[in-house]
Each structure stands twice: as C-alpha cells, then as structure tokens.
Design a protein around this motif. Sequence first.
Motif, PDB file in Angstrom:
ATOM      1  N   ILE A 183       1.105  -1.270   0.097  1.00 11.45           N
ATOM      2  CA  ILE A 183      -0.105   0.063  -0.003  1.00 11.45           C
ATOM      3  C   ILE A 183       0.868   1.110  -0.081  1.00 11.45           C
ATOM      4  CG2 ILE A 183      -1.715  -1.413   1.068  1.00 11.45           C
ATOM      5  CD1 ILE A 183      -1.063   0.330   3.804  1.00 11.45           C
ATOM      6  N   ASP A 184       0.244   2.258  -0.232  1.00 12.20           N
ATOM      7  CA  ASP A 184       1.022   3.556  -0.541  1.00 12.20           C
ATOM      8  C   ASP A 184       1.910   3.986   0.859  1.00 12.20           C
ATOM      9  OD1 ASP A 184       0.186   3.929  -2.830  1.00 12.20           O
ATOM     10  OD2 ASP A 184      -1.164   5.318  -2.549  1.00 12.20           O
ATOM     11  N   ASP A 185       1.071   3.960   2.144  1.00  8.41           N
ATOM     12  CA  ASP A 185       1.969   4.050   3.310  1.00  8.41           C
ATOM     13  C   ASP A 185       2.328   2.786   4.081  1.00  8.41           C
ATOM     14  OD1 ASP A 185       2.297   5.297   5.843  1.00  8.41           O
ATOM     15  OD2 ASP A 185       0.440   4.901   6.659  1.00  8.41           O
ATOM     16  N   CYS A 186       3.390   2.390   3.528  1.00 14.89           N
ATOM     17  CA  CYS A 186       4.053   1.149   3.870  1.00 14.89           C
ATOM     18  C   CYS A 186       5.408   1.247   4.403  1.00 14.89           C
ATOM     19  CB  CYS A 186       4.114   0.034   2.633  1.00 14.89           C
ATOM     20  SG  CYS A 186       5.087   0.680   1.310  1.00 14.89           S
ATOM     21  N   SER A 187       5.707   0.214   4.983  1.00 14.96           N
ATOM     22  CA  SER A 187       7.310   0.166   5.557  1.00 14.96           C
ATOM     23  C   SER A 187       7.797  -1.268   5.005  1.00 14.96           C
ATOM     24  CB  SER A 187       7.320   0.060   6.768  1.00 14.96           C
ATOM     25  OG  SER A 187       8.566   0.087   7.516  1.00 14.96           O
ATOM     26  N   TYR A 188       9.034  -1.173   4.223  1.00 14.68           N
ATOM     27  CA  TYR A 188       9.517  -2.344   4.177  1.00 14.68           C
ATOM     28  C   TYR A 188      11.201  -2.386   4.412  1.00 14.68           C
ATOM     29  CZ  TYR A 188      12.403  -5.582   0.827  1.00 14.68           C
ATOM     30  OH  TYR A 188      13.290  -6.643   0.443  1.00 14.68           O
ATOM     31  N   GLN A 189      11.762  -3.312   5.211  1.00 15.55           N
ATOM     32  CA  GLN A 189      12.903  -3.316   5.842  1.00 15.55           C
ATOM     33  C   GLN A 189      13.570  -4.582   5.591  1.00 15.55           C
ATOM     34  OE1 GLN A 189      13.583  -1.205   9.561  1.00 15.55           O
ATOM     35  NE2 GLN A 189      11.837   0.151   9.316  1.00 15.55           N
ATOM     36  N   VAL A 190      14.901  -4.930   5.399  1.00 20.70           N
ATOM     37  CA  VAL A 190      15.488  -5.760   5.618  1.00 20.70           C
ATOM     38  C   VAL A 190      16.612  -5.545   6.763  1.00 20.70           C
ATOM     39  CG1 VAL A 190      17.310  -7.699   4.570  1.00 20.70           C
ATOM     40  CG2 VAL A 190      15.237  -6.385   3.195  1.00 20.70           C
ATOM     41  N   VAL A 191      16.608  -6.331   7.939  1.00 21.90           N
ATOM     42  CA  VAL A 191      17.144  -6.104   8.779  1.00 21.90           C
ATOM     43  C   VAL A 191      17.766  -7.434   9.627  1.00 21.90           C
ATOM     44  CG1 VAL A 191      14.999  -5.826  10.591  1.00 21.90           C
ATOM     45  CG2 VAL A 191      17.224  -4.693  11.136  1.00 21.90           C
ATOM     46  N   SER A 192      19.099  -6.989  10.238  1.00 25.45           N
ATOM     47  CA  SER A 192      19.502  -8.139  10.878  1.00 25.45           C
ATOM     48  C   SER A 192      18.756  -8.555  12.321  1.00 25.45           C
ATOM     49  CB  SER A 192      21.013  -8.012  11.351  1.00 25.45           C
ATOM     50  OG  SER A 192      21.124  -6.966  12.423  1.00 25.45           O
ATOM     51  N   ARG A 193      18.791 -10.052  12.481  1.00 24.58           N
ATOM     52  CA  ARG A 193      18.103 -10.588  13.724  1.00 24.58           C
ATOM     53  C   ARG A 193      18.550  -9.775  14.946  1.00 24.58           C
ATOM     54  NH1 ARG A 193      13.710 -12.821  14.594  1.00 24.58           N
ATOM     55  NH2 ARG A 193      13.894 -14.073  12.896  1.00 24.58           N
ATOM     56  N   GLU A 194      19.855  -9.464  15.277  1.00 28.96           N
ATOM     57  CA  GLU A 194      20.387  -8.767  16.235  1.00 28.96           C
ATOM     58  C   GLU A 194      19.717  -7.317  16.288  1.00 28.96           C
ATOM     59  OE1 GLU A 194      24.780  -7.319  18.054  1.00 28.96           O
ATOM     60  OE2 GLU A 194      24.794  -8.167  16.023  1.00 28.96           O
ATOM     61  N   ASN A 195      19.960  -6.653  15.348  1.00 24.69           N
ATOM     62  CA  ASN A 195      19.295  -5.066  15.342  1.00 24.69           C
ATOM     63  C   ASN A 195      17.878  -5.067  15.602  1.00 24.69           C
ATOM     64  OD1 ASN A 195      21.880  -4.237  14.777  1.00 24.69           O
ATOM     65  ND2 ASN A 195      21.435  -3.279  12.821  1.00 24.69           N
ATOM     66  N   THR A 243      16.229  -7.394  17.222  1.00 23.53           N
ATOM     67  CA  THR A 243      15.882  -7.974  18.630  1.00 23.53           C
ATOM     68  C   THR A 243      16.446  -6.698  19.647  1.00 23.53           C
ATOM     69  OG1 THR A 243      16.468 -10.034  18.014  1.00 23.53           O
ATOM     70  CG2 THR A 243      16.622  -9.670  20.350  1.00 23.53           C
ATOM     71  N   GLU A 244      17.209  -6.212  19.357  1.00 25.02           N
ATOM     72  CA  GLU A 244      17.857  -4.908  20.021  1.00 25.02           C
ATOM     73  C   GLU A 244      17.085  -3.711  20.032  1.00 25.02           C
ATOM     74  OE1 GLU A 244      19.864  -5.191  22.689  1.00 25.02           O
ATOM     75  OE2 GLU A 244      19.933  -7.316  22.263  1.00 25.02           O
ATOM     76  N   GLY A 245      16.160  -3.526  18.975  1.00 28.15           N
ATOM     77  CA  GLY A 245      15.573  -2.334  18.554  1.00 28.15           C
ATOM     78  C   GLY A 245      16.079  -1.407  17.989  1.00 28.15           C
ATOM     79  N   LEU A 246      17.354  -1.641  17.244  1.00 29.78           N
ATOM     80  CA  LEU A 246      18.221  -0.805  16.538  1.00 29.78           C
ATOM     81  C   LEU A 246      17.742  -0.216  15.351  1.00 29.78           C
ATOM     82  CD1 LEU A 246      21.771  -2.388  17.742  1.00 29.78           C
ATOM     83  CD2 LEU A 246      20.627  -0.466  18.803  1.00 29.78           C
ATOM     84  N   PRO A 247      17.979   0.749  15.132  1.00 28.66           N
ATOM     85  CA  PRO A 247      17.253   1.551  13.806  1.00 28.66           C
ATOM     86  C   PRO A 247      18.030   1.072  12.529  1.00 28.66           C
ATOM     87  CG  PRO A 247      18.661   3.193  14.851  1.00 28.66           C
ATOM     88  CD  PRO A 247      18.451   1.832  15.869  1.00 28.66           C
ATOM     89  N   GLN A 248      19.342   0.422  12.440  1.00 25.71           N
ATOM     90  CA  GLN A 248      19.934   0.315  11.328  1.00 25.71           C
ATOM     91  C   GLN A 248      19.153  -0.920  10.502  1.00 25.71           C
ATOM     92  OE1 GLN A 248      22.400   1.959  10.039  1.00 25.71           O
ATOM     93  NE2 GLN A 248      22.265   0.535   8.006  1.00 25.71           N
ATOM     94  N   ALA A 249      18.926  -0.675   9.433  1.00 23.96           N
ATOM     95  CA  ALA A 249      18.335  -1.615   8.422  1.00 23.96           C
ATOM     96  C   ALA A 249      19.316  -1.727   7.307  1.00 23.96           C
ATOM     97  CB  ALA A 249      16.866  -1.551   7.925  1.00 23.96           C
ATOM     98  N   THR A 250      19.549  -3.060   6.645  1.00 22.78           N
ATOM     99  CA  THR A 250      20.357  -3.205   5.501  1.00 22.78           C
ATOM    100  C   THR A 250      19.538  -2.434   4.331  1.00 22.78           C
ATOM    101  OG1 THR A 250      21.279  -4.982   6.425  1.00 22.78           O
ATOM    102  CG2 THR A 250      21.402  -4.778   4.105  1.00 22.78           C
ATOM    103  N   ILE A 251      18.245  -2.646   4.152  1.00 25.36           N
ATOM    104  CA  ILE A 251      17.484  -1.988   3.139  1.00 25.36           C
ATOM    105  C   ILE A 251      16.360  -1.328   4.099  1.00 25.36           C
ATOM    106  CG2 ILE A 251      15.765  -2.176   1.360  1.00 25.36           C
ATOM    107  CD1 ILE A 251      17.365  -4.720   0.347  1.00 25.36           C
ATOM    108  N   TYR A 252      16.179   0.019   3.739  1.00 26.15           N
ATOM    109  CA  TYR A 252      14.970   0.665   4.565  1.00 26.15           C
ATOM    110  C   TYR A 252      14.452   1.457   3.570  1.00 26.15           C
ATOM    111  CZ  TYR A 252      12.864   4.208   7.541  1.00 26.15           C
ATOM    112  OH  TYR A 252      11.743   4.782   8.156  1.00 26.15           O
TER     113      TYR A 252
END
Length: 173
Positions: free
Chosen positions: A50-62, A64-73
Amino acid sequence: MIERLETLTSGNLPAAADLRVLTEDVRSLYEDVAWHLDDDQVERFPDFFIDDCSYQVVSRENFTEGLPQATIYCDGIAMVRDRVIALRQTQVYVPRAWRHFISGVRVMAVVDGQLHVSANFLITEAMSDQDPTLFLVGQYLGILVRVDGQLKFRQHLAVYDNHHVRRSLIVPV
C-alpha cells in the motif's frame, strides 16, 4: 516504524476454518512475491504494497535490540519504487539467479482488520559462473491489509539470521 514482535503476536484469531483460508491467502501472497523476484520481475515488487508502507531488511540482532539500522530501509511506496528504479537504472552487478523458499506461514493475529503474519524464508543465489549458495535465511514479519480483495503489505520486514551478508543485497528480499 517497525511494530515489535510482541505487538505482532497480540490480538484475536478467527475460527479454525477461517484461519486456514487466511493462511492460504498469506501463503499465496508470499509465493507470488517470491515468484516475481525469482523471475527477475522486480518491477512488480511495489504492486504488493500500500502507499503508506514500510519495507525493511534487518539483521536479527538489530531487530531484537530495537536498533534502527536496516540493510534496506524503505518508508512509503515511493522509496520501494525508487529501490526498483535504482536497481534497473544505476546498479551494475554480475548476473545471478535467486530462489526463495518459504515455509511456516502463520497468521499470528488479526488486529483492526489487519493480519499480523510471519513466515520463514531461505534464499539461494547462483552467480553465472558459480554453484548456488545460501544467501539469506530468516523470518518475514508482516502486517497485511486487503485492498480491492487483494492482500498487500502495510509492513514487510525480512529479519535475517545470517551473521553477515556475503554479497550486496541487490534485489528486494
């Protein structure tokens, strides 16, 4: 904003028969996305959001820890589309083939008409001059909504378990 796993597992589930139908709909969505990506039809990827979406590829560690760094954001459909345009128009890479294997598709909750879902994924990669290798393995976490009878992603997370990604993430996962 990523909704935490704890949020994804709270909510109500429909009766068993309805849950089976919903699960098959979710499985079909994931398989359609995988088929288009494996067939190098990445231009179709934004059609599943949908238009208002979020797509991210993120490591399990980030994750789980709630860290904002995503490989794809990607925050919003414009960023998802831009990802595809950049792939086709600006990136140069060795030809390769991907294969997505999806299992364990589950509807975790239904909250305000939105499906909170999860599935396991394993992606192989074959370079033009090499045997296939394991590329990524992990879990999809999603929030899906119905638009004109079709399920679409409001949130699509690919949380990968790899210690590191051996090659660049070129196409959407």
